[in-house]
Design a protein around this motif. Structure first.
Motif, mmCIF file in Angstrom:
data_model
loop_
_atom_site.group_PDB
_atom_site.id
_atom_site.type_symbol
_atom_site.label_atom_id
_atom_site.label_comp_id
_atom_site.label_asym_id
_atom_site.label_seq_id
_atom_site.Cartn_x
_atom_site.Cartn_y
_atom_site.Cartn_z
ATOM 1 N N UNK A 120 0.827 -1.208 0.000
ATOM 2 C CA UNK A 120 0.000 0.000 0.000
ATOM 3 C C UNK A 120 0.859 1.256 0.000
ATOM 4 N N UNK A 121 0.254 2.350 -0.466
ATOM 5 C CA UNK A 121 0.796 3.690 -0.323
ATOM 6 C C UNK A 121 -0.169 4.505 0.514
ATOM 7 N N UNK A 122 0.342 5.539 1.179
ATOM 8 C CA UNK A 122 -0.485 6.270 2.139
ATOM 9 C C UNK A 122 -0.166 7.759 2.099
ATOM 10 N N UNK A 123 -1.226 8.590 2.173
ATOM 11 C CA UNK A 123 -1.101 10.037 2.285
ATOM 12 C C UNK A 123 -2.007 10.510 3.406
ATOM 13 N N UNK A 155 0.075 22.381 11.572
ATOM 14 C CA UNK A 155 -0.416 21.365 10.651
ATOM 15 C C UNK A 155 0.644 20.276 10.474
ATOM 16 N N UNK A 156 0.172 19.073 10.208
ATOM 17 C CA UNK A 156 1.076 17.952 9.980
ATOM 18 C C UNK A 156 0.633 17.120 8.802
ATOM 19 N N UNK A 157 1.526 16.282 8.331
ATOM 20 C CA UNK A 157 1.198 15.394 7.235
ATOM 21 C C UNK A 157 2.139 14.211 7.202
ATOM 22 N N UNK A 158 1.767 13.208 6.452
ATOM 23 C CA UNK A 158 2.606 12.017 6.314
ATOM 24 C C UNK A 158 2.429 11.426 4.927
ATOM 25 N N UNK A 159 3.500 10.804 4.441
ATOM 26 C CA UNK A 159 3.477 10.058 3.190
ATOM 27 C C UNK A 159 4.283 8.793 3.419
ATOM 28 N N UNK A 160 3.780 7.656 2.927
ATOM 29 C CA UNK A 160 4.499 6.422 3.210
ATOM 30 C C UNK A 160 4.074 5.262 2.349
ATOM 31 N N UNK A 177 6.948 2.281 6.295
ATOM 32 C CA UNK A 177 7.880 3.381 6.541
ATOM 33 C C UNK A 177 7.268 4.647 5.969
ATOM 34 N N UNK A 178 7.447 5.762 6.678
ATOM 35 C CA UNK A 178 6.812 7.011 6.285
ATOM 36 C C UNK A 178 7.781 8.175 6.445
ATOM 37 N N UNK A 179 7.357 9.322 5.941
ATOM 38 C CA UNK A 179 7.985 10.602 6.252
ATOM 39 C C UNK A 179 6.896 11.462 6.877
ATOM 40 N N UNK A 180 7.152 11.975 8.086
ATOM 41 C CA UNK A 180 6.175 12.794 8.811
ATOM 42 C C UNK A 180 6.633 14.245 8.795
ATOM 43 N N UNK A 181 5.744 15.152 8.348
ATOM 44 C CA UNK A 181 6.067 16.560 8.197
ATOM 45 C C UNK A 181 5.263 17.401 9.183
ATOM 46 N N UNK A 182 5.748 18.600 9.464
ATOM 47 C CA UNK A 182 5.064 19.475 10.411
ATOM 48 C C UNK A 182 5.377 20.928 10.101
ATOM 49 N N UNK A 198 10.682 17.397 11.285
ATOM 50 C CA UNK A 198 10.278 16.247 10.490
ATOM 51 C C UNK A 198 10.944 14.984 11.064
ATOM 52 N N UNK A 199 10.332 13.834 10.813
ATOM 53 C CA UNK A 199 10.952 12.579 11.234
ATOM 54 C C UNK A 199 10.509 11.432 10.326
ATOM 55 N N UNK A 200 11.227 10.327 10.410
ATOM 56 C CA UNK A 200 10.965 9.128 9.599
ATOM 57 C C UNK A 200 10.530 7.999 10.534
ATOM 58 N N UNK A 201 9.229 7.673 10.584
ATOM 59 C CA UNK A 201 8.785 6.568 11.429
ATOM 60 C C UNK A 201 8.760 5.234 10.680
ATOM 61 N N UNK A 202 9.295 4.207 11.327
ATOM 62 C CA UNK A 202 9.100 2.833 10.860
ATOM 63 C C UNK A 202 8.058 2.205 11.778
ATOM 64 N N UNK A 203 6.969 1.744 11.202
ATOM 65 C CA UNK A 203 5.839 1.232 11.974
ATOM 66 C C UNK A 203 5.673 -0.274 11.775
ATOM 67 N N UNK A 204 5.264 -0.946 12.843
ATOM 68 C CA UNK A 204 4.954 -2.375 12.778
ATOM 69 C C UNK A 204 3.833 -2.635 13.755
ATOM 70 N N UNK A 205 2.866 -3.469 13.353
ATOM 71 C CA UNK A 205 1.730 -3.686 14.254
ATOM 72 C C UNK A 205 0.790 -4.750 13.761
ATOM 73 N N UNK A 206 -0.400 -4.739 14.341
ATOM 74 C CA UNK A 206 -1.426 -5.722 14.035
ATOM 75 C C UNK A 206 -2.739 -4.987 13.818
ATOM 76 N N UNK A 207 -3.587 -5.521 12.921
ATOM 77 C CA UNK A 207 -4.899 -4.945 12.680
ATOM 78 C C UNK A 207 -5.961 -6.038 12.719
ATOM 79 N N UNK A 208 -7.177 -5.607 13.057
ATOM 80 C CA UNK A 208 -8.323 -6.526 13.020
ATOM 81 C C UNK A 208 -9.345 -5.983 12.030
ATOM 82 N N UNK A 209 -9.740 -6.816 11.073
ATOM 83 C CA UNK A 209 -10.766 -6.468 10.084
ATOM 84 C C UNK A 209 -12.104 -7.029 10.533
ATOM 85 N N UNK A 210 -13.109 -6.180 10.601
ATOM 86 C CA UNK A 210 -14.445 -6.629 10.983
ATOM 87 C C UNK A 210 -15.198 -7.200 9.799
#
Length: 210
Positions: A120-123, A155-160, A177-182, A198-210
């Protein structure tokens, strides 16, 4: 035994097709974050001729809640908390921690063609809150960060980009992995406001789909 194996072989494709990993629906997620600082314009310059300041990375966590509209697009609300980027001088040690709270509305663009594996891509756009947590050394030695505002908002934003990996039809692991702007600027009454947080977050986690 042979009959059972033959039935399994015949049914396996149908069972795989029955798992709809790209269906519409709500989801919730949580995970950890490791963030690399990325402050364009070194603090050496921002702190108006003060001592050299070295910044360190930080951990944190992230939460998401969203709705997958169709097979390739989802909309979500995300909150990410970064515990605090440390900032040190050789003379005073750690003088201030910069803690981030980023709340954003994201558009998530997925590729469902690989079944369980969905890149996926994210904005995202939203609100960026920064907190300057000054240490005792900041106050007692009068470092250039002593006059920083405690809390600042902008204001903030992210792209990843990332990958969702389905364990079952409802549970999935996610990494990205993203780039977070402010646009947030931390005013400093002694001179040398902090900006470009600005910072670069690396994210890892779990999700539940209903």
């Amino acid at each position: 035994m042979r009959l059972a194996l033959a039935l399994i072989a015949l049914l396996a494709p149908a069972l795989a097709e029955a798992q709809d990993y790209a269906r519409p629906g709500f989801y919730l997620g949580a995970g950890g974050t490791y963030a690399f600082h990325w402050f364009p314009g070194d603090f050496d310059e921002d702190l108006a001729g003060g001592p050299t300041v070295r910044s360190s990375d930080s951990g944190g966590f992230n939460l998401q809640g969203g709705y997958r509209v169709n097979s390739w697009f989802g909309a979500e609300l995300e909150y990410e908390w970064i515990e605090g980027f440390g900032n040190r001088t050789s003379a005073d040690g750690n003088i201030v921690k910069l803690r981030s709270n980023l709340i954003s509305v994201n558009g998530k663009f997925l590729y469902p063609g690989w079944g369980r594996w969905q890149p996926y891509g994210l904005l995202g756009v939203g609100v960026s809150i920064w907190q300057a947590k000054k240490t005792k050394a900041t106050v007692t030695t009068g470092t250039p960060t002593a006059g920083l505002d405690d809390t600042s908002v902008g204001f903030g934003g992210r792209i990843g980009a990332g990958l969702d990996a389905y364990l079952t039809e409802n549970w999935l692991l996610t990494v990205g992995i993203q780039a977070a702007f402010s646009t947030t600027k931390i005013d400093n009454s002694t001179g040398g406001d902090l900006k470009n947080l600005f910072y670069i977050p690396i994210q890892f986690g779990v999700q539940y789909r209903f």
